[in-house]
Scaffold this active site. Sequence first.
Site, PDB file in Angstrom:
ATOM      1  N   LYS A  67       0.775  -1.212  -0.026  1.00  0.00           N
ATOM      2  CA  LYS A  67      -0.053   0.119   0.106  1.00  0.00           C
ATOM      3  C   LYS A  67       1.067   1.004  -0.067  1.00  0.00           C
ATOM      4  O   LYS A  67       1.740   1.333   0.739  1.00  0.00           O
ATOM      5  CB  LYS A  67      -0.953   0.027   1.122  1.00  0.00           C
ATOM      6  CG  LYS A  67      -1.763   1.242   1.260  1.00  0.00           C
ATOM      7  CD  LYS A  67      -2.752   1.269   2.141  1.00  0.00           C
ATOM      8  CE  LYS A  67      -2.399   1.633   3.661  1.00  0.00           C
ATOM      9  NZ  LYS A  67      -3.553   1.926   4.481  1.00  0.00           N
ATOM     10  N   ARG A 110     -10.289  -1.876   7.243  1.00  0.00           N
ATOM     11  CA  ARG A 110      -9.395  -2.694   7.647  1.00  0.00           C
ATOM     12  C   ARG A 110      -8.826  -2.343   9.070  1.00  0.00           C
ATOM     13  O   ARG A 110      -8.672  -3.192   9.912  1.00  0.00           O
ATOM     14  CB  ARG A 110      -8.387  -3.112   6.707  1.00  0.00           C
ATOM     15  CG  ARG A 110      -7.325  -1.831   6.346  1.00  0.00           C
ATOM     16  CD  ARG A 110      -6.389  -1.810   7.448  1.00  0.00           C
ATOM     17  NE  ARG A 110      -4.805  -1.402   7.150  1.00  0.00           N
ATOM     18  CZ  ARG A 110      -4.225  -0.450   7.705  1.00  0.00           C
ATOM     19  NH1 ARG A 110      -4.666   0.195   8.772  1.00  0.00           N
ATOM     20  NH2 ARG A 110      -2.936  -0.588   7.368  1.00  0.00           N
ATOM     21  N   ASN A 159     -14.026  13.750  22.970  1.00  0.00           N
ATOM     22  CA  ASN A 159     -12.899  13.796  21.856  1.00  0.00           C
ATOM     23  C   ASN A 159     -12.290  15.231  22.563  1.00  0.00           C
ATOM     24  O   ASN A 159     -12.712  16.057  23.036  1.00  0.00           O
ATOM     25  CB  ASN A 159     -13.473  14.301  20.574  1.00  0.00           C
ATOM     26  CG  ASN A 159     -12.807  14.373  19.630  1.00  0.00           C
ATOM     27  OD1 ASN A 159     -11.855  13.532  19.572  1.00  0.00           O
ATOM     28  ND2 ASN A 159     -12.778  15.354  18.677  1.00  0.00           N
ATOM     29  N   MET A 219      -6.218   2.320  18.636  1.00  0.00           N
ATOM     30  CA  MET A 219      -6.028   2.355  17.167  1.00  0.00           C
ATOM     31  C   MET A 219      -5.202   3.472  16.534  1.00  0.00           C
ATOM     32  O   MET A 219      -4.883   3.573  15.445  1.00  0.00           O
ATOM     33  CB  MET A 219      -7.173   2.249  16.647  1.00  0.00           C
ATOM     34  CG  MET A 219      -8.067   0.821  17.168  1.00  0.00           C
ATOM     35  SD  MET A 219      -7.086  -0.514  16.727  1.00  0.00           S
ATOM     36  CE  MET A 219      -6.869  -0.731  15.245  1.00  0.00           C
TER      37      MET A 219
HETATM   38  P1  NAD Z   1      -8.791  12.588  11.743  1.00  0.00           P
HETATM   39  O1  NAD Z   1      -7.665  13.804  11.366  1.00  0.00           O
HETATM   40  O2  NAD Z   1      -9.960  12.488  10.948  1.00  0.00           O
HETATM   41  O3  NAD Z   1      -9.230  12.900  13.179  1.00  0.00           O
HETATM   42  C1  NAD Z   1      -8.099  13.192  14.552  1.00  0.00           C
HETATM   43  C2  NAD Z   1      -8.694  12.725  15.765  1.00  0.00           C
HETATM   44  O4  NAD Z   1      -7.628  13.010  16.545  1.00  0.00           O
HETATM   45  C3  NAD Z   1      -9.753  13.708  16.102  1.00  0.00           C
HETATM   46  O5  NAD Z   1     -10.765  12.974  16.691  1.00  0.00           O
HETATM   47  C4  NAD Z   1      -9.267  14.747  16.818  1.00  0.00           C
HETATM   48  O6  NAD Z   1     -10.097  15.534  17.716  1.00  0.00           O
HETATM   49  C5  NAD Z   1      -8.024  14.406  17.553  1.00  0.00           C
HETATM   50  N1  NAD Z   1      -7.168  14.957  17.821  1.00  0.00           N
HETATM   51  C6  NAD Z   1      -6.229  15.805  17.169  1.00  0.00           C
HETATM   52  N2  NAD Z   1      -5.354  16.386  17.819  1.00  0.00           N
HETATM   53  C7  NAD Z   1      -5.450  15.805  19.057  1.00  0.00           C
HETATM   54  C8  NAD Z   1      -4.681  15.961  20.369  1.00  0.00           C
HETATM   55  N3  NAD Z   1      -3.560  16.904  20.324  1.00  0.00           N
HETATM   56  N4  NAD Z   1      -4.924  15.131  21.334  1.00  0.00           N
HETATM   57  C9  NAD Z   1      -5.823  14.555  21.410  1.00  0.00           C
HETATM   58  N5  NAD Z   1      -6.755  14.293  20.398  1.00  0.00           N
HETATM   59  C10 NAD Z   1      -6.749  14.898  19.074  1.00  0.00           C
HETATM   60  O7  NAD Z   1      -7.970  11.486  11.734  1.00  0.00           O
HETATM   61  P2  NAD Z   1      -8.570   9.855  11.648  1.00  0.00           P
HETATM   62  O8  NAD Z   1      -8.325   9.566  10.133  1.00  0.00           O
HETATM   63  O9  NAD Z   1      -9.773   9.772  12.250  1.00  0.00           O
HETATM   64  O10 NAD Z   1      -7.451   9.072  12.249  1.00  0.00           O
HETATM   65  C11 NAD Z   1      -7.053   9.051  13.576  1.00  0.00           C
HETATM   66  C12 NAD Z   1      -5.861   8.465  13.780  1.00  0.00           C
HETATM   67  O11 NAD Z   1      -5.716   7.158  13.518  1.00  0.00           O
HETATM   68  C13 NAD Z   1      -4.760   9.106  13.100  1.00  0.00           C
HETATM   69  O12 NAD Z   1      -3.591   9.279  13.912  1.00  0.00           O
HETATM   70  C14 NAD Z   1      -4.247   8.087  12.186  1.00  0.00           C
HETATM   71  O13 NAD Z   1      -2.778   7.992  11.760  1.00  0.00           O
HETATM   72  C15 NAD Z   1      -4.547   6.803  12.674  1.00  0.00           C
HETATM   73  N6  NAD Z   1      -4.896   5.589  11.897  1.00  0.00           N
HETATM   74  C16 NAD Z   1      -4.185   4.478  12.409  1.00  0.00           C
HETATM   75  C17 NAD Z   1      -4.543   3.276  11.614  1.00  0.00           C
HETATM   76  C18 NAD Z   1      -4.211   1.884  12.006  1.00  0.00           C
HETATM   77  O14 NAD Z   1      -4.151   0.898  11.421  1.00  0.00           O
HETATM   78  N7  NAD Z   1      -3.693   2.035  13.237  1.00  0.00           N
HETATM   79  C19 NAD Z   1      -5.146   3.343  10.321  1.00  0.00           C
HETATM   80  C20 NAD Z   1      -5.615   4.580   9.905  1.00  0.00           C
HETATM   81  C21 NAD Z   1      -5.564   5.540  10.818  1.00  0.00           C
END
Ligand code: NAD
Length: 321
Positions: A67, A110, A159, A219
């Site tokens: 990916k 996923r 949040n 996650m």
């Molecule tokens: P998004 O940008 O849509 O949302 C971000 C979230 O983090 C929101 O709830 C926001 O309020 C919160 N946030 C931002 N700054 C913050 C801070 N300083 N303290 C606490 N919370 C804070 O992002 P998303 O697409 O929902 O992804 C969320 C996270 O998941 C990202 O870090 C992304 O990298 C991660 N992610 C992980 C996987 C995995 O496989 N583990 C896959 C996809 C995304």
Amino acid sequence: MIIVPECEIAGLMSREAAFDAVEKVFAAMACQKAYNFPVIREAIGHADALYGFKSGFDRDSLALGLKSGGYWPGNAAQGLTNHQSSVFLFDADTGQCRAVVGGNLLTALRTAAASSVSIRHLARQDAKVLGMIGAGHQSVFQMRAAVEQRAFEKVFGWNYHPEMLSRLEDCASELGLPFESVPLDQLGQEADVIISITSSQSAILLDEHVTPGTHMACMGTDTKGKQEVEAQLLGRATVFTDEVAQSISIGESQHAISEGLITKAGITEIGAVINGDHPGRTSEDEITLFDGTGVGLQDLAVASSVVDLAVQKGVAIEVDF
Ligand code: NAD
């Protein structure tokens, strides 16, 4: 070669199919039949973007590929998703490019499937309250997949940006569940299953917030430096992950490892539980914590399913390549 564009994914891939693909590949990883290659992630010095590859090979399913994609913070202003990804699959016998598949929706499906697999295998059977920390793009995919695993009766949410909580409330309502926005200590005390999916760089949920018997799916932490829960909580919990190498380097475990609160040997791959080689939860009071870092094999697994479905349904675009 087959192309499955992003616009076709929603009509092809179900949560059930994503769950099955991810559960299978986690099981294959735990018995060394499938393995991930080292992750590349670079700030490219253009458009403020982070770009990289996640790749691997599953000798069971013969899924081979990568990916490729990342995060372009300026995309939203152009009406595009900030996270962009595409999956490339190769024929394991010949090395020829087999398929190119849109990876944006697949990533959300996923990732939600991974925490859902952890809930199925590790949460208490009588779990009633789901706690959601995070209200970004991924959060609703997480909630929809989680509620399929236990008879949840309500959802609590918190949040960092409270104005985003309506997203969780709308999703809970779509699922027919009451929703309440609560302080973190109440969420920790009352939720039986907690999912954290944020981009936080420091602990949000503290050790003292979480009561015995909870299952946590962490996650959001998928990069060095990110953190969602206090490291002491991992010291108190039984820690599971998708892949140990990622967990200790880019996952939630990185902090507990560097503080000497847990050891690498003490972290169990969830596939070992799926395969029956580890008992998983052993008591009602145990805190189980799944560190879902996101592995390339998950992407290959769901992309392979989508290619099969696209061929079956006649929507695959075939090109000479
Ligand atoms: P998004 O940008 O849509 O949302 C971000 C979230 O983090 C929101 O709830 C926001 O309020 C919160 N946030 C931002 N700054 C913050 C801070 N300083 N303290 C606490 N919370 C804070 O992002 P998303 O697409 O929902 O992804 C969320 C996270 O998941 C990202 O870090 C992304 O990298 C991660 N992610 C992980 C996987 C995995 O496989 N583990 C896959 C996809 C995304």
